[in-house]
Design a protein around this motif. Structure first.
Motif, PDB file in Angstrom:
ATOM      1  N   UNK A  21      87.725 -35.891  49.652  1.00  0.00           N
ATOM      2  CA  UNK A  21      87.928 -35.481  51.047  1.00  0.00           C
ATOM      3  C   UNK A  21      89.196 -36.104  51.610  1.00  0.00           C
ATOM      4  N   UNK A  22      89.421 -37.370  51.284  1.00  0.00           N
ATOM      5  CA  UNK A  22      90.616 -38.060  51.774  1.00  0.00           C
ATOM      6  C   UNK A  22      91.882 -37.437  51.187  1.00  0.00           C
ATOM      7  N   UNK A  23      91.874 -37.125  49.906  1.00  0.00           N
ATOM      8  CA  UNK A  23      93.041 -36.520  49.248  1.00  0.00           C
ATOM      9  C   UNK A  23      93.387 -35.192  49.907  1.00  0.00           C
ATOM     10  N   UNK A  24      92.365 -34.381  50.158  1.00  0.00           N
ATOM     11  CA  UNK A  24      92.592 -33.079  50.791  1.00  0.00           C
ATOM     12  C   UNK A  24      93.122 -33.252  52.216  1.00  0.00           C
TER      13      UNK A  24
ATOM     14  N   UNK B 293      94.757 -35.651  53.596  1.00  0.00           N
ATOM     15  CA  UNK B 293      96.118 -36.193  53.688  1.00  0.00           C
ATOM     16  C   UNK B 293      97.116 -35.418  52.831  1.00  0.00           C
ATOM     17  N   UNK B 294      96.656 -34.338  52.221  1.00  0.00           N
ATOM     18  CA  UNK B 294      97.535 -33.454  51.457  1.00  0.00           C
ATOM     19  C   UNK B 294      98.316 -34.222  50.391  1.00  0.00           C
ATOM     20  N   UNK B 295      97.575 -34.965  49.568  1.00  0.00           N
ATOM     21  CA  UNK B 295      98.202 -35.792  48.536  1.00  0.00           C
ATOM     22  C   UNK B 295      98.159 -35.096  47.179  1.00  0.00           C
ATOM     23  N   UNK B 296      99.141 -35.403  46.364  1.00  0.00           N
ATOM     24  CA  UNK B 296      99.035 -35.137  44.933  1.00  0.00           C
ATOM     25  C   UNK B 296      98.233 -36.286  44.316  1.00  0.00           C
ATOM     26  N   UNK B 297      97.582 -36.028  43.184  1.00  0.00           N
ATOM     27  CA  UNK B 297      96.832 -37.098  42.536  1.00  0.00           C
ATOM     28  C   UNK B 297      97.004 -36.988  41.021  1.00  0.00           C
ATOM     29  N   UNK B 298      97.255 -38.145  40.404  1.00  0.00           N
ATOM     30  CA  UNK B 298      97.217 -38.260  38.953  1.00  0.00           C
ATOM     31  C   UNK B 298      95.958 -39.045  38.609  1.00  0.00           C
ATOM     32  N   UNK B 299      95.081 -38.430  37.837  1.00  0.00           N
ATOM     33  CA  UNK B 299      93.824 -39.066  37.460  1.00  0.00           C
ATOM     34  C   UNK B 299      93.914 -39.498  35.996  1.00  0.00           C
ATOM     35  N   UNK B 300      94.120 -40.788  35.795  1.00  0.00           N
ATOM     36  CA  UNK B 300      94.184 -41.366  34.452  1.00  0.00           C
ATOM     37  C   UNK B 300      92.750 -41.551  33.958  1.00  0.00           C
ATOM     38  N   UNK B 301      92.353 -40.731  32.998  1.00  0.00           N
ATOM     39  CA  UNK B 301      90.974 -40.750  32.505  1.00  0.00           C
ATOM     40  C   UNK B 301      90.934 -41.188  31.038  1.00  0.00           C
ATOM     41  N   UNK B 302      91.799 -42.132  30.701  1.00  0.00           N
ATOM     42  CA  UNK B 302      92.010 -42.536  29.318  1.00  0.00           C
ATOM     43  C   UNK B 302      90.768 -43.139  28.676  1.00  0.00           C
ATOM     44  N   UNK B 303      89.923 -43.767  29.478  1.00  0.00           N
ATOM     45  CA  UNK B 303      88.745 -44.451  28.930  1.00  0.00           C
ATOM     46  C   UNK B 303      87.456 -43.635  29.090  1.00  0.00           C
ATOM     47  N   UNK B 304      87.602 -42.348  29.356  1.00  0.00           N
ATOM     48  CA  UNK B 304      86.428 -41.551  29.736  1.00  0.00           C
ATOM     49  C   UNK B 304      85.465 -41.283  28.586  1.00  0.00           C
ATOM     50  N   UNK B 305      85.887 -41.479  27.347  1.00  0.00           N
ATOM     51  CA  UNK B 305      84.997 -41.243  26.212  1.00  0.00           C
ATOM     52  C   UNK B 305      84.324 -42.514  25.730  1.00  0.00           C
ATOM     53  N   UNK B 306      84.434 -43.583  26.523  1.00  0.00           N
ATOM     54  CA  UNK B 306      83.835 -44.859  26.153  1.00  0.00           C
ATOM     55  C   UNK B 306      82.894 -45.353  27.245  1.00  0.00           C
ATOM     56  N   UNK B 307      82.054 -44.453  27.775  1.00  0.00           N
ATOM     57  CA  UNK B 307      81.045 -44.867  28.759  1.00  0.00           C
ATOM     58  C   UNK B 307      79.934 -45.605  28.018  1.00  0.00           C
TER      59      UNK B 307
ATOM     60  N   UNK C 152      89.874 -49.079  53.418  1.00  0.00           N
ATOM     61  CA  UNK C 152      91.121 -49.757  53.044  1.00  0.00           C
ATOM     62  C   UNK C 152      92.123 -48.763  52.482  1.00  0.00           C
ATOM     63  N   UNK C 153      91.622 -47.805  51.723  1.00  0.00           N
ATOM     64  CA  UNK C 153      92.509 -46.780  51.167  1.00  0.00           C
ATOM     65  C   UNK C 153      93.107 -45.938  52.287  1.00  0.00           C
ATOM     66  N   UNK C 154      92.280 -45.547  53.221  1.00  0.00           N
ATOM     67  CA  UNK C 154      92.752 -44.758  54.364  1.00  0.00           C
ATOM     68  C   UNK C 154      93.816 -45.531  55.153  1.00  0.00           C
ATOM     69  N   UNK C 155      93.584 -46.814  55.330  1.00  0.00           N
ATOM     70  CA  UNK C 155      94.520 -47.624  56.114  1.00  0.00           C
ATOM     71  C   UNK C 155      95.869 -47.781  55.422  1.00  0.00           C
ATOM     72  N   UNK C 156      95.883 -47.668  54.097  1.00  0.00           N
ATOM     73  CA  UNK C 156      97.130 -47.827  53.352  1.00  0.00           C
ATOM     74  C   UNK C 156      97.986 -46.567  53.362  1.00  0.00           C
ATOM     75  N   UNK C 157      97.406 -45.444  53.759  1.00  0.00           N
ATOM     76  CA  UNK C 157      98.132 -44.174  53.762  1.00  0.00           C
ATOM     77  C   UNK C 157      98.995 -44.077  55.017  1.00  0.00           C
ATOM     78  N   UNK C 158     100.239 -43.672  54.810  1.00  0.00           N
ATOM     79  CA  UNK C 158     101.177 -43.475  55.914  1.00  0.00           C
ATOM     80  C   UNK C 158     101.748 -42.068  55.811  1.00  0.00           C
ATOM     81  N   UNK C 159     102.551 -41.642  56.785  1.00  0.00           N
ATOM     82  CA  UNK C 159     103.187 -40.323  56.674  1.00  0.00           C
ATOM     83  C   UNK C 159     104.086 -40.185  55.446  1.00  0.00           C
ATOM     84  N   UNK C 160     104.505 -41.315  54.846  1.00  0.00           N
ATOM     85  CA  UNK C 160     105.354 -41.258  53.656  1.00  0.00           C
ATOM     86  C   UNK C 160     104.561 -41.061  52.364  1.00  0.00           C
ATOM     87  N   UNK C 161     103.237 -41.260  52.420  1.00  0.00           N
ATOM     88  CA  UNK C 161     102.427 -41.213  51.202  1.00  0.00           C
ATOM     89  C   UNK C 161     102.340 -39.789  50.665  1.00  0.00           C
TER      90      UNK C 161
END
Length: 387
Positions: A190-193, A195-209, A155-164
């Motif tokens: 693998x998908x990010x690479x 499609x040559x995307x930038x990514x912001x990884x919000x890891x705000x809750x990472x200390x509450x596993x 589904x993520x792959x299908x949502x990506x277009x040349x504008x993404x």
């Protein structure tokens, strides 16, 4: 040291002196379990550090101290097995502004900003607010009651277009509480690479596993090839209940990307909150024992909530693997199009409406409160959901 997570703290000051979004948005008889703001006092080490800074009496323009950047470097190495440099850190007054600045820095008007719903509502607003193209994919719903939500890579792959151009990612996930598996993240990387995307990884809750011995691994640490295209967002706000002190940090290993992001913030942000920076350093240096005690409380509350949900016909919960937020499916509970509205109006419990996260019929419940306050709210919900 023993910490008190049981005694309710008065947050509805009779004269409004401690005004809070959580407790003052609704009438006094409403029990609020909505916004991601805990009802526990912050760690004593933080309170003591703030008292000392307030006692100084001068609150001029501050700077990010080297002691704070060093503390975060040490925290990352110890807790995430990711050695980072102090130079990678850009301190900001919150994660939400960082999402918007990333869109402005890394995309052009009309280019695509991709999110994956359900998701923390500000994610869904970034594209519109910055004049970008909003793009969205959906997670895969649990296959059966009690099973987790899944990343639907197709589904993520299908949502990506040349504008993404930009993916806004949440790791661990708000609101489902998912801690993503390595195989899911590997597919994502693998998908990010590809499609040559930038990514912001919000890891705000990472200390509450919530699972014992679970360890967070930042996306950029797991896949070093992504580091040059990744902005990682951290903050002590959720872990140590410091949201109102507005201090967060963007971790950007790539110098060119860091310069681009910093340039986009110029003139739009105030200087650092001097009290927020003090609180952040105290939390990262001296808050670990408090954090561990908090996790024990949240684990107990998760168990209590799971048992209660099991008694509510038509309500389903995938137990959260992180944070103090539970994502409840109430589409079959007979509460109409907006279960959150029904609960608020009929029993006086305020939850976050799933429609704001991209999923009508769901609610998000904040169990980061005292056991007595949680039980009082659940008793009210019983009256409607057991009927």
């Amino acid at each position: 040291m023993a910490f008190d997570f049981a005694t309710p703290v008065e947050r509805r000051h009779p004269e409004g002196g401690y005004a809070s979004q959580k407790w003052h948005r609704y009438d006094a008889e409403v029990l609020p379990l909505w916004v991601a703001d805990m009802d526990f006092r912050s760690p004593p080490a933080v309170v003591d550090a703030l008292k000392a800074r307030v006692e100084h009496g001068v609150y001029g323009y501050g700077e990010v101290p080297a002691t704070l950047t060093a503390a975060l470097c040490q925290w990352s190495a110890r807790h995430y097995d990711w050695p980072i440099d102090a130079d990678w850190q850009l301190w900001l007054p919150g994660v939400v502004p960082a999402l918007h600045f990333a869109a402005m820095a890394l995309t052009q008007p009309g280019e695509g900003v991709l999110t994956i719903a359900p998701i923390y509502p500000p994610f869904l607003a970034v594209a519109e607010r910055t004049g970008r193209l909003a793009q969205q994919a959906m997670l895969a719903e649990p296959a059966a009651a009690g099973e987790p939500w899944q990343l639907d890579i197709d589904a993520l792959e299908a949502a990506i277009t040349p504008q993404t151009r930009l993916l806004l990612w949440c790791h661990p996930h708000n609101p489902t509480g998912r801690v993503w598996r390595e195989d899911e993240l590997s597919q994502l990387a693998e998908l990010i690479e590809r499609h040559d995307l930038w990514v912001v990884s919000d890891e705000l809750h990472c200390d509450l596993l919530l699972d014992k011995d679970a360890c967070h691994r930042p996306l950029a640490a797991m896949f070093p090839e992504l580091a040059k295209r990744t902005i990682t967002l951290w903050a002590p706000s959720k872990t140590f209940n410091l949201a109102g002190l507005t201090s967060a940090c963007a971790i950007i290993p790539d110098a060119a990307l860091r310069k681009c992001f910093a340039a986009a913030t110029k003139g739009f942000l105030p200087d650092g909150n001097v009290l927020g920076l003090v609180a952040a350093e105290a939390a990262y240096r001296n808050g670990e024992s408090w954090r561990q005690a908090l996790l024990e409380v949240l684990r107990e509350h998760r168990v209590s909530l799971e048992a209660r949900v099991a008694s509510w016909p038509g309500v389903a919960l995938s137990p959260p693997e992180s944070t103090y937020l539970a994502w409840l499916d109430m589409r079959q509970a007979g509460l109409g199009d907006s279960p959150a509205k029904a609960l608020l109006e009929q029993v006086g419990v305020a939850l976050s409406d799933g429609a704001a996260f991209g999923c009508p019929g769901f609610v998000r419940l904040n169990f980061g409160t005292t056991a007595s306050q949680l039980e009082a709210a659940l008793v009210r919900m019983d009256r409607l959901l057991k009927a």
